[in-house]
Design a protein around this motif. Structure first.
Motif: not given
Length: 156
Positions: A118-119, A142
């Motif tokens: 993620s992110n 994200g």
């Protein structure tokens, strides 16, 4: 015989030394300096290095000469396992259209950029001719895919 407290005290410096060593392995910038499929300065090595470092890393581009630049991917790139920004907009001369093209015609069966974290951010790339998705996201939360040409080459 050592008491429980003394055993914990003995390990404390070792644990602190280990944590201090890891602190130097946080968030880094890796720069792609050539269009080679592998080796120093390649996108493949930059992704592998970013996977090794804890924290949100950046993969920037500084390939010499005039673009667009094509990275002919010979085998599937490493999956992205740690948060990273792969930023094609950092290439000198970028002005709203990707200058960095990932060509997966020879890569075999797989995706171009494969996010397993993620992110992360993938921006400013032209990703084409991979057997599967140009950019595949397997996680929730994200991730940003922005300003890429997925399918066509660097000229759209």
């Amino acid at each position: 015989m050592w008491s429980l407290e003394r055993r914990h005290f003995f390990w404390l410096p070792v644990v602190l030394l280990g944590a201090a060593g890891l602190a130097s392995l946080r968030a880094a910038t890796f720069t792609v300096t050539n269009t080679a499929d592998a080796g120093p300065g390649s996108l493949r090595v930059a992704i592998s290095n970013a996977n090794f470092i804890v924290g949100s890393d950046v993969i920037a581009f500084a390939i010499p000469g005039s673009g667009p630049y094509t990275i002919n991917v010979a085998t599937i790139l490493p999956s992205v396992l740690e948060p990273v920004t792969i930023d094609g907009t950092t290439q000198a001369g970028y002005s709203g259209k990707p200058l960095i093209a990932l060509d997966g015609a020879a890569a075999g069966f797989g995706s171009g950029i494969y996010l397993l974290t993620s992110n992360s951010v993938v921006k400013g790339l032209a990703v084409s001719r991979f057997a599967r998705e140009g950019i595949r996201v397997e996680t929730h939360g994200g991730n940003v895919i922005q300003g890429n040409f997925i399918g066509p080459g660097p000229f759209g």
